[in-house]
Design an enzyme around this catalytic site. Structure first.
Site, PDB file in Angstrom:
ATOM      1  N   THR A   1       5.213  10.452  -7.993  1.00 11.12           N
ATOM      2  CA  THR A   1       4.141   9.493  -8.255  1.00 11.12           C
ATOM      3  C   THR A   1       2.743  10.064  -8.015  1.00 11.12           C
ATOM      4  O   THR A   1       1.777   9.551  -8.573  1.00 11.12           O
ATOM      5  CB  THR A   1       4.296   8.234  -7.379  1.00 11.12           C
ATOM      6  N   ASP A   2       2.631  11.123  -7.203  1.00 13.76           N
ATOM      7  CA  ASP A   2       1.287  11.577  -6.815  1.00 13.76           C
ATOM      8  C   ASP A   2       0.379  11.808  -8.016  1.00 13.76           C
ATOM      9  O   ASP A   2      -0.779  11.419  -8.021  1.00 13.76           O
ATOM     10  CB  ASP A   2       1.386  12.892  -6.011  1.00 13.76           C
TER      11      ASP A   2
ATOM     12  N   LYS B   1      -3.051   5.766  -9.548  1.00 14.19           N
ATOM     13  CA  LYS B   1      -2.376   5.520  -8.275  1.00 14.19           C
ATOM     14  C   LYS B   1      -3.439   5.089  -7.282  1.00 14.19           C
ATOM     15  O   LYS B   1      -4.340   5.860  -6.950  1.00 14.19           O
ATOM     16  CB  LYS B   1      -1.652   6.781  -7.801  1.00 14.19           C
TER      17      LYS B   1
ATOM     18  N   THR C   1      10.097  11.776  -5.710  1.00 12.25           N
ATOM     19  CA  THR C   1      10.826  10.933  -4.758  1.00 12.25           C
ATOM     20  C   THR C   1      11.975  10.183  -5.422  1.00 12.25           C
ATOM     21  O   THR C   1      13.016   9.956  -4.800  1.00 12.25           O
ATOM     22  CB  THR C   1       9.854   9.917  -4.121  1.00 12.25           C
TER      23      THR C   1
END
Lengths: 431, 431
Positions: A164-165, A242, A86
């Protein structure tokens, strides 16, 4: 009037007037509604019956002025490794989805303040992938690039931009693959794309650059510490996860304090004095990795025979995420639920089985309850306070070095990258 | 001198004098050390070279005065369902492990203050199991007993004592199996056994009894809210998770506030006004359950073909715990990592596939990134803010009622037990 998706529209309704981009029909929308993406990034559905007026708004296309990035060579130099995600994406208004840039430099054009304190000397892009599409092969490619840069005399530190996942899996992988780390490595991403007002990538990049110039020679994820654009936290790559699907402060330390709080103005407060510091030595690259490892969660009614499946597929090791102190069913009323015979068989056939806990916070301990002792006696290795994700990554790395179960056990219990914390402060819970 | 394990000893060493129970040899101890369990419950290892003196301490055996539990029938009546776990266990000093009581009444003898405000009219023990050994069959047995008690005119509410490892799975199961719940159901456990000073079961039992008399007609886990013996929190059975392996305040609300804070003196503060309240209607029992369901986590390098294994074993549904907004690899560089073809095949063959997020906090959303849209188009059902654990339990329950994929989808997205929260307050993150 037929308006195509992707066009900016104004809609007058009984509830007020809305402006935004008309979104294409998806499975979620029905025939009686239209969906508008507002400028804050959120979508709203509007009943067609409630539309008093719908019109296109003439709007000049937003042009991204891609300034030629010029950095001052008198400033300390870092390098940037861009891998996708992203942070280097923008919304595609034709599909409503997020679409990757092709040029990593585009991101830097949005963050001119970087030039005030740092010289981004090299920009590399070994690949551009969404992070859920990465595997150990990509981890090795990133490690190789970071390794080269870290051993370059004039580079003070490295920033990796990344989706980020799975950023925390990559952070753990780099922590193990870069031995004798000599300089800081900041991993950053964004939870909002760059065309949204709440874009977090710019501040994360600035804080990441400050981290890259700091004295902390660890792989860390540097992202928002709170929901506001106030400060970032740098979290040790082996002790971070996360924890929220959408919040910008999603990366939280587990069983550990953050290494540091970092403000965009360069102020750094060390939160964890137990960290490795910058040195003049050379970092070593060690990317050997066994990809035939799996992470398996147990739960009531879970089928232990899934281990046999992995065994048949040639898997060399499994990390279990058990319950509580690290338990799976050992004394059930129905034999089919007992993990003990399947585990014994797998270990006899050379499979390494390590135990972590799905509570995430806290340590495993085989000595408190009978299940733990039965599992330990069966040969399961209890991995203390290792996160399931970190244990999975570490096991792939360890089994890349040895297939001998005793050696693997010893390596799994060796502290390579501060992945174990013997004294977990109670205040780290739900930090 | 030969001292048998289980005997209380005093050991003089250069570091001081220790008293505790001599523990038996385990794999963890070596020949050169002895292990002593101190009175605070912790074990220490002592080098034999460092032992200046080792002697047995004469000690009267601690006798548990099992008072005959007498309750005042003028007080409001509740029932107790005892299923095993630490709350009804004590340390076995012969093995060093924790050992279940056989009589649930023994627990009550330790909590005489219960008699001041409540009449525990019935005590049932359908089975005694460690919670990691339970499966859906045991959930149904508990539900059946609770159902009978709830429909007994003079019972105000029910307490279930249970091991903590999988308490949240059982809480979710009871939430779905008890339809039109008319009265409160408190699930409680303990993180420390009853012979430790930090035993939490007594206060949890008292707070659970207050909850059982309250107006909140929901299944809730009622356990310590903080590390101190101050107050408990009652957490909705579908929105709660064990988040720490050892802390007493391990059960935390996810994507939701606790229903209430409950003090041992009976003070109750409602934290979540959106809850079901007590009614005069009858509760219905609905324990139909398909046990061929699985919970599968995805991660970098995870093997999608594990779905084929479950398909071959006759599984009817799988809950995926994906990354971020609910992603698995859809566009990897190597085809073997792509979940799309395997998912399409599984759904074509009648398997239900639901998506949750391994971040635990936050919602899934298929519309933000391309992976989500590809998965939604392949037929994966996105389950909003359902916890992976709750989704797993719910799927077993739903597929016990229908095997039709469209009906199952509709049921999975229906809010049966406040398992969905449309408006998640930001303050619930890491509560």
């Amino acid at each position: 009037m037929k308006i195509n998706p992707g066009i900016k529209v104004q809609v007058k309704t009984s509830k007020g007037t809305f402006e935004g981009v008309l979104m294409p029909r998806t499975e979620l929308s029905d025939k009686d509604h239209i969906v508008i993406k507002l400028s804050n990034g959120y979508n709203i559905g509007i009943s067609k019956d409630d539309i008093k007026e719908l019109k296109e708004i003439a709007e000049k296309e937003k042009i991204r002025h891609l300034k030629k990035v010029k950095f001052d060579s008198s400033k300390p130099a870092i390098s940037l490794v861009s891998t996708g995600g992203t942070i280097t994406s923008k919304v595609d208004y034709k599909t409503g989805g997020v679409f990757p840039y092709t040029k990593p430099g585009e991101l830097l054009a949005d963050v001119p303040e970087l030039g005030n304190f740092v010289n981004i000397k090299h920009i590399h892009s070994p690949f551009q992938l969404l992070s859920e599409d990465m595997s150990s092969e990509e981890w090795a490619k990133i490690a190789e690039q970071v390794y080269k840069d870290l051993n370059s005399k004039d580079i003070e530190g490295v920033i990796v931009t990344h989706g980020t996942d799975t950023l925390h899996y990559t952070a753990a992988a780099l922590s193990f693959m870069l031995r004798n780390l000599n300089k800081p490595v900041a991993l950053i991403g964004a939870q909002r794309s760059s065309d949204r007002g709440s874009f977090d990538g710019a501040m994360n990049l600035v804080c990441g650059a400050h981290y890259a110039l700091s004295d902390i020679a660890e792989v860390a994820i540097v992202m928002h510490g709170s929901t506001e654009d106030k400060y970032c936290i740098a979290n040790r790559g082996t002790k971070v996860r996360k924890m929220h699907s959408s919040r910008r402060d999603t990366f939280r330390p587990i069983n550990e304090f953050p290494l540091a709080k970092i403000w965009p103005d360069g102020n750094i407060i060390i939160e964890n004095s137990n960290h490795n510091t910058r040195s003049d030595s050379k970092v070593e690259l060690d990317t050997k990795f066994e990809e035939k490892v799996a992470l398996v969660y147990s739960y009531p009614g879970s089928n232990p025979k899934v281990l046999e499946y992995y065994l048949e597929q040639g898997y060399k090791g499994v990390i279990l995420a058990g319950t509580g102190f690290g338990h799976v069913s050992t004394q059930p009323l129905h034999k089919k639920f007992s993990w003990i015979p399947v585990i014994k068989n797998a270990i006899n056939k050379g499979m390494f089985i390590g135990m972590t806990t799905q509570t995430l916070y806290g340590k495993t301990d085989p000595c408190v309850y009978s299940a733990g002792r039965l599992l330990m006696d069966a040969g399961v290795v209890y991995l203390k306070d290792l996160l399931p994700e970190t244990a999975y990554v570490k096991l792939g790395w360890v089994l890349g070095h040895t297939k001998n179960l005793e050696n693997a056990r010893e390596m799994m219990l060796t502290n390579y990258a501060n992945e174990f914390n013997e004294r977990i402060d109670p205040k780290t819970f739900l930090y």
